[in-house]
Motif scaffolding. Structure first.
Motif, PDB file in Angstrom:
ATOM      1  N   ILE A 143       0.834  -1.203   0.000  1.00  0.00           N
ATOM      2  CA  ILE A 143       0.000   0.000   0.000  1.00  0.00           C
ATOM      3  C   ILE A 143       0.870   1.254   0.000  1.00  0.00           C
ATOM      4  N   VAL A 144       1.984   1.225   0.705  1.00  0.00           N
ATOM      5  CA  VAL A 144       2.915   2.358   0.676  1.00  0.00           C
ATOM      6  C   VAL A 144       3.427   2.571  -0.743  1.00  0.00           C
ATOM      7  N   ALA A 145       3.776   1.495  -1.430  1.00  0.00           N
ATOM      8  CA  ALA A 145       4.252   1.600  -2.812  1.00  0.00           C
ATOM      9  C   ALA A 145       3.182   2.201  -3.717  1.00  0.00           C
ATOM     10  N   ALA A 146       1.942   1.735  -3.566  1.00  0.00           N
ATOM     11  CA  ALA A 146       0.851   2.252  -4.400  1.00  0.00           C
ATOM     12  C   ALA A 146       0.603   3.728  -4.131  1.00  0.00           C
ATOM     13  N   ARG A 147       0.593   4.097  -2.862  1.00  0.00           N
ATOM     14  CA  ARG A 147       0.376   5.508  -2.525  1.00  0.00           C
ATOM     15  C   ARG A 147       1.481   6.383  -3.111  1.00  0.00           C
ATOM     16  N   SER A 198      -5.372   1.633  -4.653  1.00  0.00           N
ATOM     17  CA  SER A 198      -4.949   0.374  -4.037  1.00  0.00           C
ATOM     18  C   SER A 198      -6.095  -0.318  -3.316  1.00  0.00           C
ATOM     19  N   VAL A 199      -5.959  -1.636  -3.239  1.00  0.00           N
ATOM     20  CA  VAL A 199      -6.898  -2.485  -2.503  1.00  0.00           C
ATOM     21  C   VAL A 199      -6.096  -3.276  -1.478  1.00  0.00           C
ATOM     22  N   VAL A 200      -6.527  -3.238  -0.221  1.00  0.00           N
ATOM     23  CA  VAL A 200      -5.903  -4.040   0.834  1.00  0.00           C
ATOM     24  C   VAL A 200      -6.587  -5.407   0.864  1.00  0.00           C
ATOM     25  N   ALA A 221      -6.200  -0.946   8.414  1.00  0.00           N
ATOM     26  CA  ALA A 221      -7.029   0.244   8.242  1.00  0.00           C
ATOM     27  C   ALA A 221      -6.193   1.524   8.308  1.00  0.00           C
ATOM     28  N   GLU A 222      -4.982   1.405   8.867  1.00  0.00           N
ATOM     29  CA  GLU A 222      -4.113   2.577   9.001  1.00  0.00           C
ATOM     30  C   GLU A 222      -3.081   2.688   7.877  1.00  0.00           C
ATOM     31  N   TRP A 223      -3.105   1.778   6.934  1.00  0.00           N
ATOM     32  CA  TRP A 223      -2.091   1.782   5.877  1.00  0.00           C
ATOM     33  C   TRP A 223      -2.355   2.825   4.799  1.00  0.00           C
ATOM     34  N   GLY A 224      -3.568   3.308   4.718  1.00  0.00           N
ATOM     35  CA  GLY A 224      -3.887   4.316   3.719  1.00  0.00           C
ATOM     36  C   GLY A 224      -4.364   3.762   2.400  1.00  0.00           C
ATOM     37  N   GLY A 225      -4.778   2.491   2.380  1.00  0.00           N
ATOM     38  CA  GLY A 225      -5.339   1.923   1.158  1.00  0.00           C
ATOM     39  C   GLY A 225      -6.688   2.543   0.827  1.00  0.00           C
ATOM     40  N   ASP A 226      -7.048   2.500  -0.428  1.00  0.00           N
ATOM     41  CA  ASP A 226      -8.324   3.093  -0.847  1.00  0.00           C
ATOM     42  C   ASP A 226      -9.518   2.232  -0.455  1.00  0.00           C
TER      43      ASP A 226
END
Length: 229
Positions: free
Chosen positions: A175-179, A185-187, A200-205
Motif C-alpha cells: 500500500i505504501v508503494a501504491a500511494r 490500491s486495494v488491501v 485500516a491505518e495503511w492508507g489503502g483506498d
C-alpha cells in the motif's frame, strides 16, 4: 465501452494471489529437521510469509543469531524452490476473479518482492504464464516495494496510465508503494498479517475481505482523472 474492472490490475503474489504459506512451511520444516528442531505449525508461520524470507527465518529460528539466520537465506531459497506449488494454491476466488478481469477486456500482472527467478517458475505451475501481462520480482529493478518504481514501471511498460491501474496487496509495503506511485490500491484482508498489523491505518483506498468481493464493480477504487474507456 463500459468496463467493470480497471484496465490493469496489478497484484502482489504471496498472500494476495497465492496461498504459498504451506510451501513455506514445508521449506522451514525441512530446515528445522536438518537442525534437530521439531516441526513448526502453519499457524505460527503464516503471519510472517508476506514479510519475506528473513522474517520467516526469524520466526522459524528465533533463538539463532542474526548473522546465522542471514547465512540461511540462500538455503531457504534453494529448499523453497523444491517446494514451489507442491502444497499451496491460489486463494479461493482468485481464478474466478482473474477470469472475470480477462473477460472484461482488462489485463492483470504481478509485482512481488519474491526473487524474479522463483516467481517465473511459479507461473507455468499455476497456468498463468500466458495470462499474466507482466511480472516484476523483487530483484527485477534497482528498487523494490515499498518503493513505487516497480508499480510505475509495470504501468509504463504496458502503456497504461497510473490512474487506470489498481494495485492489490496484503502487506503495508504494498500500500505504501501504491500511494507513492499515486496508484489506487486495494488491501487484501484475506492475506497474511501479524497480530499487531493495522491494515485500516495503511492508507489503502479499499479494504476487501475476500477475492470474490472484487467481482463487484462498485468495490474498485477509481481516480477522478480516470481516462475514458
Amino acid at each position: 465501452m463500459n468496463c467493470t474492472f480497471p484496465r490493469l490490475v496489478l497484484f502482489d503474489l504471496d498472500g494476495t494471489l497465492l496461498d504459498s504459506a504451506p510451501d513455506m512451511l514445508a521449506t522451514v520444516n525441512v530446515m528445522r529437521a536438518e537442525r534437530g528442531a521439531a516441526p513448526m505449525t502453519l499457524d505460527a508461520l503464516r503471519p510472517h510469509v508476506s514479510k519475506g524470507a528473513r522474517a520467516m527465518l526469524a520466526a522459524a529460528f528465533a533463538d539463532m543469531a542474526n548473522e546465522q539466520r542471514e547465512a540461511l537465506v540462500p538455503v531457504f531459497l534453494a529448499q523453497y524452490e523444491l517446494e514451489l506449488a507442491k502444497h499451496g494454491s491460489p486463494f479461493d476466488g482468485i481464478e474466478r476473479l482473474l477470469g472475470a478481469i480477462e473477460a472484461d477486456g482488462g489485463r492483470w500482472g504481478i509485482v512481488t518482492n519474491k526473487p524474479e527467478y522463483l516467481a517465473k517458475q511459479l507461473l507455468p505451475m499455476l497456468g498463468w504464464q500466458t495470462r499474466c501481462a507482466i511480472l516484476i520480482g523483487g530483484d527485477t529493478l534497482p528498487q523494490r516495494k515499498p518503493h513505487p518504481l516497480p508499480l510505475l514501471h509495470a504501468a509504463q511498460t504496458l502503456y497504461v496510465a497510473v490512474e487506470d491501474c489498481v494495485y492489490v496487496g496484503d502487506d503495508e509495503r504494498d500500500i505504501v508503494a501504491a500511494r507513492s506511485a499515486n496508484m489506487p490500491s486495494v488491501v487484501a484482508l484475506w492475506g497474511y498479517r501479524l497480530p499487531d498489523d493495522e491494515p485500516a491505518e495503511w492508507g489503502g483506498d479499499v479494504l476487501v475481505e475476500a477475492p470474490q468481493d472484487l467481482l463487484d464493480a462498485a468495490i474498485w477504487p477509481r481516480k477522478l482523472s480516470e481516462s475514458a474507456q
